[in-house]
Enzyme design. Structure first.
Site, PDB file in Angstrom:
ATOM      1  N   ARG A 152      28.616 -25.116   3.455  1.00 56.94           N
ATOM      2  CA  ARG A 152      30.020 -24.752   3.527  1.00 56.94           C
ATOM      3  C   ARG A 152      29.377 -23.586   3.746  1.00 56.94           C
ATOM      4  O   ARG A 152      30.140 -22.284   4.181  1.00 56.94           O
ATOM      5  CB  ARG A 152      29.654 -24.876   1.892  1.00 56.94           C
ATOM      6  CG  ARG A 152      31.027 -23.771   1.013  1.00 56.94           C
ATOM      7  CD  ARG A 152      32.662 -23.485   1.664  1.00 56.94           C
ATOM      8  NE  ARG A 152      33.383 -22.704   1.109  1.00 56.94           N
ATOM      9  CZ  ARG A 152      33.334 -22.025   1.535  1.00 56.94           C
ATOM     10  NH1 ARG A 152      33.083 -21.485   2.718  1.00 56.94           N
ATOM     11  NH2 ARG A 152      34.391 -21.030   1.141  1.00 56.94           N
ATOM     12  N   CYS A 188      31.554 -15.335  -6.245  1.00 60.41           N
ATOM     13  CA  CYS A 188      30.801 -15.190  -4.993  1.00 60.41           C
ATOM     14  C   CYS A 188      29.460 -14.129  -4.912  1.00 60.41           C
ATOM     15  O   CYS A 188      29.758 -13.251  -5.649  1.00 60.41           O
ATOM     16  CB  CYS A 188      31.645 -14.747  -4.055  1.00 60.41           C
ATOM     17  SG  CYS A 188      31.103 -14.657  -2.626  1.00 60.41           S
TER      18      CYS A 188
HETATM   19  P1  XMP Z   1      38.997 -16.452  -6.860  1.00 59.44           P
HETATM   20  O1  XMP Z   1      38.132 -14.644  -6.600  1.00 59.44           O
HETATM   21  O2  XMP Z   1      39.635 -16.811  -6.754  1.00 59.44           O
HETATM   22  O3  XMP Z   1      38.544 -16.732  -4.990  1.00 59.44           O
HETATM   23  O4  XMP Z   1      38.037 -17.399  -7.871  1.00 59.44           O
HETATM   24  C1  XMP Z   1      38.238 -18.095  -4.155  1.00 59.44           C
HETATM   25  C2  XMP Z   1      37.385 -18.083  -2.758  1.00 59.44           C
HETATM   26  O5  XMP Z   1      35.797 -17.537  -2.836  1.00 59.44           O
HETATM   27  C3  XMP Z   1      35.462 -18.159  -1.751  1.00 59.44           C
HETATM   28  N1  XMP Z   1      33.979 -19.450  -2.190  1.00 59.44           N
HETATM   29  C4  XMP Z   1      32.808 -18.300  -2.613  1.00 59.44           C
HETATM   30  N2  XMP Z   1      32.724 -17.809  -1.698  1.00 59.44           N
HETATM   31  N3  XMP Z   1      30.181 -18.380  -2.504  1.00 59.44           N
HETATM   32  C5  XMP Z   1      31.652 -17.477  -1.872  1.00 59.44           C
HETATM   33  O6  XMP Z   1      30.161 -16.638  -1.823  1.00 59.44           O
HETATM   34  C6  XMP Z   1      30.736 -19.693  -2.837  1.00 59.44           C
HETATM   35  O7  XMP Z   1      30.232 -19.851  -3.883  1.00 59.44           O
HETATM   36  C7  XMP Z   1      31.797 -19.767  -3.334  1.00 59.44           C
HETATM   37  N4  XMP Z   1      32.687 -20.673  -3.136  1.00 59.44           N
HETATM   38  C8  XMP Z   1      33.742 -19.879  -3.321  1.00 59.44           C
HETATM   39  C9  XMP Z   1      36.317 -19.220  -1.467  1.00 59.44           C
HETATM   40  O8  XMP Z   1      37.192 -18.122  -0.109  1.00 59.44           O
HETATM   41  C10 XMP Z   1      37.437 -19.015  -2.099  1.00 59.44           C
HETATM   42  O9  XMP Z   1      38.529 -19.358  -1.403  1.00 59.44           O
END
Ligand code: XMP
Length: 472
Positions: A401, A302
């Site tokens: 999203r 993120c």
């Molecule tokens: P981890 O740390 O487990 O996090 O890889 C997964 C969570 O990250 C969020 N998520 C995103 N947040 N940009 C963001 O700001 C993105 O492109 C993105 N894709 C996923 C989401 O809450 C997920 O469960």
């Protein structure tokens, strides 16, 4: 106006999960018998506190089924058409709620072949299934070794009755096999037809599938609360609808949620939220919130904090939302989401008030995650990317999203994560680690952990192999 300096100096500092540790505590909690069951949402109980992140490199039906099979829940991502997402959820529901293999013999097969198969697979018993698919009993290794003189004698001469289990008794079949009472049991349907064999290899100690009230695997699906058509269609299949917007605390989204919960019957998880105010605002407007997905900007892929300056670290978000809900006597479970990198991170976030942990990074390298393996310099990896990353945004369905407006700026990145083998390997590691943590704290279950865990902040503990230590 004014007070800007105050904004700087009154800002709280919250360190990294890595610099927060739990202190050992007393009591008689035995790591082997701690209870890891938890509420994912008001009406969904899990056997282990793990959910998969709704991301297109993590959560489709295979991973969701495998995770529910070992007690957690998968959240099917929504970067696909409504029909495909519904189909993914249906596929999970269609899976037998235990890992079944098709291992059996026909009655006419020669006993010599049966012995060979049993030696090769290391099994003491094999089910016999007739040509109509009906389970007839077992043939035992010990009987065959004694009696199978002529290799061509049919195994039907060596049939014994033995315990078989109906699909609805999946949990009992699991425990029976896990206790070592058999290294294989036959699972049958109501008409006595053989559905598959549960083997000792398919069983993990003490872990049962997470099931709905009809005995099927649980599954959840990601939605945008403004997409009523998707929510309505999914609600007929899934146990929970999980809001999948980066910033839930928005008037339009909250308004859409009030309608959504009236028109759908699955549990509704609101998120993502990052502050106690967002939680309280949501509960004051939306009639039914069954869970909160908490954490903004903490995900491993993120980039929201650097793109926008917005960040609510999962550690702070979870603890402060839990405190606010508790203060108002609201018992809505919290799903901690984003930035959990290790089993000990999961123990700590649970101890800080979460009921379950949502994982993207930690599950992305497993066999069950959708992408194909990639080989780089002889090592195996799987691609993992943020849902608001550039490549993910190229796919039509992720457009909203991370924004409802015109944002073309990616808020996520992608990369490769090391290949980790079957999902059950990493889940086993997490479960073992949770048991150990809870044993140290002296907690018998997750709610006990909330009460008993005490924390200390300290620099990340270094061990030999780190820079600070030199080895000769
Ligand atoms: P981890 O740390 O487990 O996090 O890889 C997964 C969570 O990250 C969020 N998520 C995103 N947040 N940009 C963001 O700001 C993105 O492109 C993105 N894709 C996923 C989401 O809450 C997920 O469960």
């Amino acid at each position: 106006m004014g007070g800007f300096l105050d904004k700087i100096f009154s800002a709280s500092y919250v360190g990294d999960l890595e610099e927060l540790y739990m202190l050992p505590g007393g009591g008689d909690a035995d790591p082997r018998s701690v209870d890891l069951s938890t509420s994912f949402s008001r009406n969904i109980r899990l056997k282990i506190p793990i959910a998969s992140a709704p991301m297109d490199t993590v959560s489709e039906w295979r991973l969701a089924a495998a995770l529910a099979m070992i007690g957690g829940i998968g959240v099917i991502h929504r970067n696909m058409s409504i029909e495909d997402q519904v189909r993914n959820a249906e596929k999970v529901k269609e899976q037998p709620p235990i890992p079944l293999e098709s291992i059996y013999l026909l009655p006419i097969e020669p006993c010599g072949r049966a012995l060979d198969t049993m030696r090769r697979k290391g099994l003491r018993e094999l089910p016999i299934v007739d040509s109509n698919g009906v389970f007839r009993g077992y043939t035992r290794f010990s009987d065959l070794v004694e009696g199978c003189r002529e290799d061509i004698t049919p195994v039907s001469d060596f049939i014994h009755s033995g315990r078989s289990f109906a699909l609805e008794e999946a949990g009992e079949a699991y425990r029976y096999t896990a206790r070592g009472e058999a290294d294989l049991v036959a699972i049958i349907d109501k008409g006595g037809r053989y559905l598959g064999s549960l083997t000792i290899d398919g069983v993990m100690d003490d872990i049962n599938p997470a099931l709905d009230h009809k005995g099927r695997l649980v599954v959840a699906a990601a939605i945008n609360p403004m997409d009523m058509e998707r929510a309505r269609k999914l609600s007929r299949v899934v146990d929970a609808l999980v809001s999948d917007v980066a910033h839930y605390q928005n008037r339009d989204i909250i308004r859409a949620s009030t309608r959504l919960v009236k028109e759908t019957s699955s549990d509704f998880i609101a998120g993502n939220i990052g502050t106690p105010e967002a939680a309280l605002e949501a509960v004051s407007h939306v009639e039914r919130i069954d869970g909160f997905r908490v954490g903004v900007g903490g995900g491993s892929i993120c980039t929201t904090p650097s793109v926008s300056g917005i960040f609510s670290p999962t550690l702070w978000a979870v603890a402060s939302v839990r405190d606010a809900l508790d203060a108002s006597n609201i018992r809505i479970p919290i799903i901690a989401d984003g930035g959990l990198r290790s089993p000990s991170d999961i123990s700590k976030i649970l101890a800080l008030g979460a009921s379950s942990a949502m994982l993207g990074y930690m599950l992305a390298g497993t066999d069950e995650a959708p992408p194909d393996l990639v080989e780089v310099s002889g090592k195996l990896y799987k691609p993992y990317r943020g849902m608001a990353s550039y490549t993910s945004m190229l796919r039509r369905y992720s457009i909203d999203r991370y924004s409802r407006s015109s944002k073309n700026v990616p808020e996520g990145v992608g990369g490769l994560v090391p290949y980790r083998g079957p999902l059950r390997n990493i889940i086993r590691e997490i479960v073992e680690s949770l048991r150990i943590s809870m044993g140290y704290v002296g907690a018998r279950n997750i709610e006990d952990l909330w009460v008993k865990a005490r924390f200390i902040r300290a620099p990340r503990k270094r061990v030999i192999g780190d820079d600070e230590y030199r080895t000769v």
